[in-house]
Structures are given as structure tokens and as C-alpha cells.
Write an enzyme that holds these catalytic residues in place. Structure first.
Site, PDB file in Angstrom:
ATOM      1  CE  LYS A   1     -12.380   0.284  -9.316  1.00  0.00           C
ATOM      2  NZ  LYS A   1     -11.311  -0.550  -8.731  1.00  0.00           N
TER       3      LYS A   1
ATOM      4  CE1 TYR B   1     -13.674   3.585  -8.232  1.00  0.00           C
ATOM      5  CE2 TYR B   1     -15.930   2.983  -8.757  1.00  0.00           C
ATOM      6  CZ  TYR B   1     -14.762   2.754  -8.053  1.00  0.00           C
ATOM      7  OH  TYR B   1     -14.670   1.686  -7.189  1.00  0.00           O
TER       8      TYR B   1
ATOM      9  CG  ASP C   1      -2.219   0.748   1.040  1.00  0.00           C
ATOM     10  OD1 ASP C   1      -3.266   0.080   0.893  1.00  0.00           O
ATOM     11  OD2 ASP C   1      -2.202   1.997   1.009  1.00  0.00           O
TER      12      ASP C   1
HETATM   13  P1  NAI Z   1     -10.166   1.898   0.782  1.00  0.00           P
HETATM   14  O1  NAI Z   1     -10.030   3.348   0.506  1.00  0.00           O
HETATM   15  O2  NAI Z   1     -10.548   1.453   2.145  1.00  0.00           O
HETATM   16  O3  NAI Z   1      -8.829   1.139   0.366  1.00  0.00           O
HETATM   17  C1  NAI Z   1      -8.099   1.472  -0.770  1.00  0.00           C
HETATM   18  C2  NAI Z   1      -6.627   1.277  -0.466  1.00  0.00           C
HETATM   19  O4  NAI Z   1      -5.882   1.529  -1.678  1.00  0.00           O
HETATM   20  C3  NAI Z   1      -6.107   2.256   0.595  1.00  0.00           C
HETATM   21  O5  NAI Z   1      -5.406   1.551   1.596  1.00  0.00           O
HETATM   22  C4  NAI Z   1      -5.190   3.177  -0.185  1.00  0.00           C
HETATM   23  O6  NAI Z   1      -4.109   3.673   0.572  1.00  0.00           O
HETATM   24  C5  NAI Z   1      -4.716   2.252  -1.305  1.00  0.00           C
HETATM   25  N1  NAI Z   1      -4.190   2.999  -2.459  1.00  0.00           N
HETATM   26  C6  NAI Z   1      -4.703   4.091  -3.052  1.00  0.00           C
HETATM   27  N2  NAI Z   1      -3.892   4.497  -4.041  1.00  0.00           N
HETATM   28  C7  NAI Z   1      -2.845   3.635  -4.063  1.00  0.00           C
HETATM   29  C8  NAI Z   1      -1.681   3.530  -4.871  1.00  0.00           C
HETATM   30  N3  NAI Z   1      -1.421   4.412  -5.852  1.00  0.00           N
HETATM   31  N4  NAI Z   1      -0.828   2.517  -4.643  1.00  0.00           N
HETATM   32  C9  NAI Z   1      -1.073   1.614  -3.646  1.00  0.00           C
HETATM   33  N5  NAI Z   1      -2.155   1.681  -2.844  1.00  0.00           N
HETATM   34  C10 NAI Z   1      -3.027   2.679  -3.054  1.00  0.00           C
HETATM   35  O7  NAI Z   1     -11.239   1.386  -0.294  1.00  0.00           O
HETATM   36  P2  NAI Z   1     -11.969   0.000  -0.525  1.00  0.00           P
HETATM   37  O8  NAI Z   1     -13.398   0.285  -0.527  1.00  0.00           O
HETATM   38  O9  NAI Z   1     -11.422  -1.055   0.328  1.00  0.00           O
HETATM   39  O10 NAI Z   1     -11.581  -0.262  -2.050  1.00  0.00           O
HETATM   40  C11 NAI Z   1     -10.771  -1.329  -2.486  1.00  0.00           C
HETATM   41  C12 NAI Z   1     -11.051  -1.554  -3.956  1.00  0.00           C
HETATM   42  O11 NAI Z   1     -12.409  -1.949  -4.150  1.00  0.00           O
HETATM   43  C13 NAI Z   1     -10.853  -0.320  -4.828  1.00  0.00           C
HETATM   44  O12 NAI Z   1     -10.261  -0.707  -6.051  1.00  0.00           O
HETATM   45  C14 NAI Z   1     -12.277   0.168  -5.065  1.00  0.00           C
HETATM   46  O13 NAI Z   1     -12.377   0.920  -6.240  1.00  0.00           O
HETATM   47  C15 NAI Z   1     -13.008  -1.149  -5.139  1.00  0.00           C
HETATM   48  N6  NAI Z   1     -14.425  -1.078  -4.898  1.00  0.00           N
HETATM   49  C16 NAI Z   1     -14.897  -0.621  -3.695  1.00  0.00           C
HETATM   50  C17 NAI Z   1     -16.245  -0.560  -3.487  1.00  0.00           C
HETATM   51  C18 NAI Z   1     -16.845  -0.078  -2.210  1.00  0.00           C
HETATM   52  O14 NAI Z   1     -18.074   0.100  -2.156  1.00  0.00           O
HETATM   53  N7  NAI Z   1     -16.061   0.159  -1.165  1.00  0.00           N
HETATM   54  C19 NAI Z   1     -17.203  -0.956  -4.536  1.00  0.00           C
HETATM   55  C20 NAI Z   1     -16.592  -1.434  -5.736  1.00  0.00           C
HETATM   56  C21 NAI Z   1     -15.256  -1.488  -5.891  1.00  0.00           C
END
Ligand code: NAI
Length: 266
Positions: free
Chosen positions: A175, A171, A40
Site C-alpha cells: 500500500k 500489506y 473482478d
Molecule cells: P473485498 O475483499 O470486499 O474486495 C476485494 C475485491 O478484490 C474482491 O471482490 C476480490 O475478488 C477482488 N480481487 C482480489 N484479487 C483480485 C485480482 N487478482 N484481480 C481482480 N480482482 C481481485 O475488500 P475491500 O475491503 O472492499 O477492499 C477493497 C480495497 O480497499 C482493497 O485494495 C483493500 O486493500 C483496500 N482497503 C480496504 C480496507 C478495509 O478496511 N476494508 C482498508 C484500507 C484499504
């Protein structure tokens, strides 16, 4: 920590492993016997996740990784092979919504402004992390996976990669790119035993979505649009990752696993 042996002996990289879906996936993978590389850009949170895993008897290592940095991907792959000899699983979970943190009051089902108000800079940033990051990660693990006889790449897309909505075209586009990239990569590397699949979560309660869910109007709209009547949990998605990472999914590649409480069935 949950315990099982569905990933016994496997080495897994989890990006975005410091928070939300990524953190839960790292914990579930470790609980099922995988050695996990948690990656991360949030080092403090990432280190706290591996501490939790290791304290509960798992095997996790944290490495800083900006998924948009190709050089860091090469280093990470080399470090992983040096440490664990192989790479069996890559979950590309790191992602950004591109939501403006100033936009505290979100009024639409999905976060983000109109296309006309979207800057090129923001568009590029979202595409770079969500789509290019997935491309770079997948590309980086192909050689070591081939060397160890195959592997599983799991790319987190979204229901936004399947359907459109009122807001945040970047976004959706990023995706959608992850979805079709996964199918093409699956075809190219099937002969090497490398499976590539995408997962499409609906609205999951994580730090990414909590600013939107803090608005009761948005939360209500989202839950009403979800036939199973609740937000997803990180575990709901992590269990899909576990299945696709395991040998139980040995004949599954190029597919899209929708985990959305029925939202897109409507
Ligand atoms: P979150 O914000 O809790 O976690 C995302 C993580 O990605 C964070 O720890 C952040 O530091 C890390 N990150 C961001 N940019 C980065 C980079 N350049 N390099 C390395 N790490 C990086 O979000 P969540 O919800 O856990 O999302 C995880 C995945 O699931 C994402 O790809 C999101 O688009 C996808 N997603 C989430 C949904 C939701 O409702 N939470 C729905 C559909 C997809």
C-alpha cells in the site's frame, strides 16, 4: 440506487468491483451517470452487482479481470473502447490483505503474522495484486485517456500505506508502493490531463475485514482507535472516489485522500 449527474457521460473501470468498496463504488458511479465496467475475479458476485445496477436503470458491464495479468488488461481496455469509445476513469480497488483464512482468531489491530513468519511466496502474492496490479492498470489506460483529452486514475491504498503497525509488513509495503506510485504517475502524466490520486481508507466493514471484526476484542480495539467511533462503510470510500473521478477535482493530482474516521490524525 442513488442518483445524480456528477459523472454524466464518463466511462469508468472499477476493479475489485464484485465486493465491498469496489461494488459500492461501481453503484455510486453508475448512479451518477457513468457507464461502468465492473471487473473482478469473482464472476458470480460481479455479475450480481451489474444486474443490480442495470435493474435500477444504470449502465454496467461485467468483465473477468485478474489485475496481475497484463494481457487481460490490454483486452479489457480494447473491449471498453470498443463498447463505449473512451475511458475517463480507472479505480484500482482490487486488493488482498494476505490474511491467512486459517487465522480465525485475530489478536492484533491489523491482520497478519510477524515478518519472520512471512513466506516469500505470500509477500510476492500481496505485492503482485496490490502494487503490480495498480501499475498494470494505470499503464493500460494511459493511451485511451490521452486520446480522450485526459482522465482520472484513483488508486486505493490504505492508512497502512502511510503508517506502520505490528503485523503484515507485505500489506503495508504494497500500500506504501501504491501511494508513492500514484504521485510519480501524477507528475509524469499531468501534461496529458491525466490525474492520479490515492485514497487511504481506515477500517471499513467489508468481507476483507469481517473475519477480524468478528472477534469482538479486535473490533473494539479498532473502534477505540477511530476518533469518529465507528467503522467506515464502503459508501464512505465510494464518495471519495466519486469526488476524485468527477470534474470537481479537476485541479487535484498526486494527492492522498485519507478517509479513516480520524485514526491517523492521532
Ligand atoms: P473485498 O475483499 O470486499 O474486495 C476485494 C475485491 O478484490 C474482491 O471482490 C476480490 O475478488 C477482488 N480481487 C482480489 N484479487 C483480485 C485480482 N487478482 N484481480 C481482480 N480482482 C481481485 O475488500 P475491500 O475491503 O472492499 O477492499 C477493497 C480495497 O480497499 C482493497 O485494495 C483493500 O486493500 C483496500 N482497503 C480496504 C480496507 C478495509 O478496511 N476494508 C482498508 C484500507 C484499504
Amino acid at each position: 440506487m442513488e442518483s445524480g449527474s456528477r459523472l454524466k457521460g464518463k466511462v469508468a473501470i472499477v476493479t475489485g468491483g464484485a465486493s465491498g468498496i469496489g461494488a459500492e463504488t461501481a453503484k455510486v458511479f453508475a448512479g451518477h451517470g457513468a457507464k461502468v465496467m465492473v471487473c473482478d475475479v469473482n464472476d458470480a458476485l460481479g455479475n450480481s452487482i451489474i444486474e443490480e445496477i442495470n435493474t435500477s436503470g444504470g449502465d454496467a458491464t461485467y468483465r473477468t479481470l485478474d489485475v496481475t495479468n497484463e494481457g487481460r488488461w490490454s483486452d479489457l481496455v480494447a473491449e471498453t473502447v470498443e463498447l463505449h469509445d473512451r475511458i475517463d476513469v480507472l479505480t484500482n480497488i482490487a486488493g488482498i490483505s494476505g490474511r491467512d483464512p486459517q487465522q480465525n482468531i485475530q489478536t492484533t489491530l491489523t491482520a497478519g503474522g510477524l515478518l519472520e513468519d512471512q513466506s516469500l511466496e505470500k509477500w510476492n502474492q500481496i505485492m503482485e495484486v496490490n502494487a503490480t496490479g495498480t501499475f498494470l492498470g494505470t499503464k493500460s489506460v494511459l493511451a485511451p485517456m490521452r486520446d480522450s483529452g485526459g482522465g482520472s486514475v484513483i488508486n486505493i491504498s490504505s492508512i497502512c500505506g502511510i503508517i506502520g503497525s505490528f503485523a503484515n509488513t507485505a500489506y503495508h509495503a504494497s500500500k506504501g508502493a501504491v501511494r508513492i506510485f500514484s504521485k510519480s504517475a501524477a507528475i509524469q502524466y499531468a501534461a496529458d490531463g491525466i490525474r492520479v490520486n490515492s485514497i487511504h481508507p481506515g477500517f471499513v466493514d467489508t468481507p476483507m475485514t469481517q473475519p477480524g471484526h468478528a472477534n469482538p476484542e479486535v473490533a473494539q480495539k479498532r473502534i477505540e482507535a477511530t476518533p469518529l467511533g465507528r467503522f467506515g462503510t464502503p459508501r464512505d470510500i465510494a464518495m471519495g472516489c466519486l469526488y476524485l473521478a468527477s470534474d470537481e477535482a479537476a485541479w487535484i493530482t498526486g494527492t492522498e485522500l485519507v478517509i479513516d474516521g480520524g485514526m491517523t490524525a492521532n
